[in-house]
Scaffold this active site. Structure first.
Site, PDB file in Angstrom:
ATOM      1  N   TYR A   1      40.536  38.583  40.527  1.00 21.30           N
ATOM      2  CA  TYR A   1      41.458  39.587  39.980  1.00 21.30           C
ATOM      3  C   TYR A   1      41.098  41.018  40.392  1.00 21.30           C
ATOM      4  O   TYR A   1      40.143  41.237  41.108  1.00 21.30           O
ATOM      5  CB  TYR A   1      41.652  39.437  38.468  1.00 21.30           C
ATOM      6  CG  TYR A   1      40.492  39.635  37.521  1.00 21.30           C
ATOM      7  CD1 TYR A   1      39.238  40.044  37.911  1.00 21.30           C
ATOM      8  CD2 TYR A   1      40.695  39.395  36.157  1.00 21.30           C
ATOM      9  CE1 TYR A   1      38.228  40.217  36.985  1.00 21.30           C
ATOM     10  CE2 TYR A   1      39.685  39.572  35.224  1.00 21.30           C
ATOM     11  CZ  TYR A   1      38.458  39.980  35.640  1.00 21.30           C
ATOM     12  OH  TYR A   1      37.471  40.141  34.725  1.00 21.30           O
ATOM     13  N   GLU A   2      41.937  41.928  39.964  1.00 23.29           N
ATOM     14  CA  GLU A   2      41.777  43.346  40.323  1.00 23.29           C
ATOM     15  C   GLU A   2      41.778  43.523  41.841  1.00 23.29           C
ATOM     16  O   GLU A   2      41.039  44.333  42.400  1.00 23.29           O
ATOM     17  CB  GLU A   2      40.474  43.875  39.699  1.00 23.29           C
ATOM     18  CG  GLU A   2      40.329  45.375  39.587  1.00 23.29           C
ATOM     19  CD  GLU A   2      41.446  46.026  38.781  1.00 23.29           C
ATOM     20  OE1 GLU A   2      41.846  45.472  37.744  1.00 23.29           O
ATOM     21  OE2 GLU A   2      41.937  47.077  39.226  1.00 23.29           O
ATOM     22  N   GLY A   3      42.660  42.763  42.516  1.00 23.65           N
ATOM     23  CA  GLY A   3      42.677  42.742  43.983  1.00 23.65           C
ATOM     24  C   GLY A   3      41.679  41.714  44.476  1.00 23.65           C
ATOM     25  O   GLY A   3      40.475  41.929  44.342  1.00 23.65           O
TER      26      GLY A   3
ATOM     27  N   GLN B   1      40.282  43.323  49.096  1.00 23.73           N
ATOM     28  CA  GLN B   1      39.273  44.392  49.170  1.00 23.73           C
ATOM     29  C   GLN B   1      38.792  44.558  50.601  1.00 23.73           C
ATOM     30  O   GLN B   1      38.577  45.677  51.077  1.00 23.73           O
ATOM     31  CB  GLN B   1      38.063  44.056  48.281  1.00 23.73           C
ATOM     32  CG  GLN B   1      38.365  43.823  46.814  1.00 23.73           C
ATOM     33  CD  GLN B   1      39.010  45.008  46.151  1.00 23.73           C
ATOM     34  OE1 GLN B   1      38.689  46.160  46.474  1.00 23.73           O
ATOM     35  NE2 GLN B   1      39.927  44.759  45.236  1.00 23.73           N
TER      36      GLN B   1
END
Lengths: 596, 596
Positions: A439-441, A446
């Protein structure tokens, strides 16, 4: 049941001895953050997380969250723990005094968050999401919005969320379908379904403030047509208190592999009243201003589970008796030797220790740059910090979570069969940590961000902000009798970093898929070099302390042994990543879809 | 819900085109295993596992096993599926016709087991443990014991277990405390607690035959004083049917990370009646005769979860629309492109494919050696197979489970957030697979077995049984225009393998801890070279088929692309392991316990 103890000694080592963070607070005019106050906060934080949050970690996992008619109940004790968290002021530490916050340094907030998240990651999600929501309102809200919401979010009376993902789009937010229709009174009617909404519904706070990405009816296609809305569960009344219920509801909660005490909600908005925040069609920009902070926070999840897993694994390895040392009995009075005598158990523990402490150094180093970006008086210093942050943030998010997951898998392995059962808590660390690379990219995203947007997008300039520092360190140390060889190794990798970048950049001019094909291995290579740089710096500090005659011989010798271990046994992986990425796009793209 | 489909095409590729297994059956006089029968078995097995076992995989995980007053209930449908499994004769395929078995080749049993375990690993544990128990009785039981127990175990009317582990000892069986006291009638009274007993109690069969390691009162200390006992749940009556209940009970079942539909039991024996099997104090030897088979079976768990995870991930990657190809829209008529266009998604899928197909080749290659060891007419051929098996078995167990776990983690990552929730089944593969590197001898123990006992213990002879084959292949291919460079790379690694062995061996003469310090990285290096050898062989077969004008162009081109991918992007890891192991014992042993 295993209990987390905040590793205060190592935290202080990184804060004070490696980075002089407390010194920097004074330089930034954050005079309230005196060394005494910082010490008190760390010690009280350690107590609170050990006594209040850690005991709820396993019970929270076992009980999970429950939903009935849209009402979500968190596990037993969570509500009370959250109340204590707010009453102790942990949630308002870094918020602006204007809205009831304590105005303490951002980096100190992240360090406190490390303790909270290591003790109980699921719990930490609730204030964590709120923090992100408040930061977005602080950065982009009108004065009225700030007044209204920050006065409630800061003390934790209300909590917040971020509603981005929809069933058909996660990474690709350009596909968002949620609609916001402007009303005559300046508000919007928001309709759509959001999924994977962490802490979207729960019983901890009196109101929940959703930040929702949605499109106006006439919005341009793709990411350029997304706006951001404040959509509270209860609409604030004229006094800014909880008023009428808004037309949104939690439809269900997910059954997940881990972080089970954190409610992951499907949120249905049905003509819900929303308030535009920031400019129309600039919603993604509003979200991205918080990205550095949020992604560093997610990166720290790898550190947190890795640390908690290490503490348990180390205790077990000293206690569990099994087989004799290959050199002959180490504990002849016992039935067998503690397993820490076995080389391979040490390899596992040292890998964990090296990743954890390297990750802590990286996280605090980055948190210090966040301070600089927020608080430095000179614009140039702020811009310099932003440049370094842009480069380091994807490395923090991806490398810290990948190595953190590896650490938890090793911590589980140290326990043998006992690591697979719930009783010892090791399997929960693996399950909880597994979400962090996703999650969070995702970590793949990334890597694209690092190589494509940051490094190649800046013509290599952002890379050089870091490699220059590495180069200077290597120059300084190259003649050193003890560390000269390590500096040489690091200098060689540092030069290779630039060469790999140039080589991918050249190929990418012919074929954009070269970036995607190289990205993940490029990020891993970068992560190992960043760790190598920080480990060399840590070793130099440790050696200096020993040379000065410090009495903490074990602590500093442990640092030196771990640095040597990292260089000898983990750093060689950088070369495997370099070789893999050099293979280029054809190694991935030549195979037709039907040939898989 | 994802459904497993046995990858018959790839199975046949390895069986027929790479290894000519069916041909070898005829050579061993296993005439019943005709090509037609083998085909029918594979096709029926594929149907059975897809239709009967696969649908119970997720429900079994969700429901788990339950215990009440020592009675264990398996999840809904398991009992019926087991009955169908037995009635179809799947469990008796390779057993001796003397006891109702079908006398089919051992390797064919393993290949059928691959399907069963891929569809539903928890289910596969029940017949799997039974098989091990029956094999031990077949190898070491008296004629009377064989007659009594094999006639019940073969058709699956009774099931079996292996009871080794105790709370204070897993790896270190020398510490076993369970006692067996001889009785006047030649039986023994067995007392003690065994833990982690897979399928120790359940509702599938009318009786459960426990094989229990225990010590006689006057037994020598350590592993030389352990004997093996048959301790049935119900004592057989005079007719060999279920008689009086024995005094043993399941005290509890474990709450585990995965394989939840497999009951993992604490078994309490309280003066239970047991029957010695094999010689007094030779219990471990009896167990170890089945080790090659059991460890290969456990190694295959990595392949099974990796394959099932790959099937789901590949389908998802073709279906899920997210972002555009870096080269521009690949599906312009859709809102976004299927994610299989993205290089990094392909990197993940190809890594899975390379490990899975390499592991399948390794497993079947080893299974063919098991056939040779069982069935070859000449003693020399049998001994040669045993030597190769001794070397390959720890590699199968450890490398296949480590790479299998990596594959499941990647399969989960392909799904993004959807991989973390139960719905898609990817997280279950990770949880189920996680036990494989732990049980049946941890992978650390496998590594010690490989390097210490097998390679150095044979003065390198066992290594040479393999490197010689690699050398011959490289010689054969070195001039090839397409594969010559790969052969050169393989030859270089093959030579390095010998050098690393010599170097560790020399150091180990001074310090036995050098073996423990090198073992895990040595095994990983070995695994990559073994895979590289098999991948080159597979590529040569695929190329030959294409050259012959095969119409299965996609299948064979997929093989070639995967072989190239493996050499370019995964094989470089071998060097990182080589460098890590070269660091030697000091990198692990110099740090004092207090310095961790």
């Amino acid at each position: 049941m295993p209990e987390y103890n905040a590793p205060l000694r190592d935290m202080r080592f990184v804060m004070d001895e490696l980075l002089d963070m407390t010194g920097s607070y004074a330089a930034y005019g954050l005079e309230d953050a005196t060394p005494d106050l910082v010490s008190a906060i760390l010690e009280e934080g350690a107590k609170f997380t050990n006594q209040v949050l850690s005991p709820l970690n396993r019970t929270g996992d076992e009980e999970g969250c429950h939903i009935e008619n849209g009402v979500v109940t968190t596990p037993k004790g969570f509500k009370e723990a959250y109340q204590a968290y707010c009453e102790n002021g942990w949630g308002s530490m870094t918020a602006s005094p204007e809205y009831g916050g304590q105005g303490l340094p951002s980096s100190l907030g992240l360090i406190l968050a490390e303790m909270v998240a290591s003790a109980n990651y699921s719990f930490s999600m609730y204030p964590g999401l709120s923090h992100g929501c408040a930061a977005a309102i602080a950065a982009h809200g009108t004065n009225e919005q700030k007044e209204l919401y920050l006065n409630k979010l800061t003390p934790g009376t209300w909590t917040g969320t971020m509603c981005l993902t929809e069933p058909h789009c996660g990474t690709d937010l350009g596909l968002v379908k949620t609609r916001a229709v402007p009303q005559a009174d300046g508000t919007y009617k928001v309709t759509g379904t959001k999924i994977f909404i962490s802490c979207g519904e729960h019983d901890m706070s009196e109101n929940i403030v959703h930040l929702v990405l949605a499109k106006l009816p006439d919005a341009p296609a793709g990411t350029k047509g997304i706006s951001l809305f404040i959509v509270p569960k209860f609409l604030p009344d004229a006094n800014g208190e909880v008023g009428e219920r808004n037309s949104l509801i939690c439809g269900s909660i997910e059954h997940k592999m881990g972080i089970k005490a954190s409610a992951t909600c499907v949120m249905n908005f049905d003509d819900a009243t929303g308030f535009l925040i920031g400019d129309v069609n600039k919603g993604l920009n509003c979200m991205f201003t918080m990205m550095n902070h949020a992604r560093l926070g997610t990166g720290m999840q790898g550190l947190c589970h890795g640390e908690a897993s290490y503490q348990s694994a180390l205790a077990y390895a000293k206690d569990r008796l099994q087989m004799r040392s290959l050199k002959g009995p180490a504990a002849p009075d016992k039935a067998a030797d503690p397993i820490i005598v076995h080389p391979d158990v040490r390899r596992m523990l040292l890998t964990m220790k090296a990743f954890n402490e390297g990750n802590r150094a990286l996280a605090y180093h980055t948190a210090k740059l966040l301070d600089q970006a927020h608080y430095a008086a000179e614009e140039e210093a702020r811009a310099d910090a932003e440049a370094q942050l842009a480069f380091l943030t994807p490395i923090c998010k991806a490398f810290m979570t990948d190595t953190g997951l590896e650490a938890t898998l090793l911590g589980q392995q140290v326990f043998g069969g006992h690591g697979f059962i719930r009783e010892w808590g090791q399997e929960q660390h693996v399950r909880d940590c597994r979400i962090a690379p996703i999650y969070e990219g995702t970590n793949g995203i990334q890597a694209l961000d690092l190589l494509g947007r940051k490094v190649l997008g800046s013509q290599g300039k952002l890379l050089k902000t870091f490699t220059k520092q590495v180069h200077l360190l290597c120059k300084e140390v190259e003649g050193d009798a003890k560390f000269g060889d390590y500096a040489k190794k690091l200098a060689q990798l540092n030069a290779q970093w630039g060469e790999l970048t140039t080589s991918v950049g050249m190929k990418a001019m012919q074929n954009p898929e070269e970036v995607g094909a190289a990205a993940v291995d490029y990020l891993a290579f970068s992560g190992y070099v960043v760790h190598a740089y920080l480990w060399l710096k840590m070793a130099l500090v440790a050696q200096a302390k020993l040379d000065e005659g410090s009495t903490e011989v074990d602590f500093y010798k442990g640092k030196l042994a771990t640095q040597a271990f990292f260089y000898q046994r983990l750093l060689p992986r950088a070369q495997a990543h370099a070789e893999a990425l050099t293979a280029g796009a054809s190694s991935l793209m030549d195979i037709a879809v039907e040939q898989f």
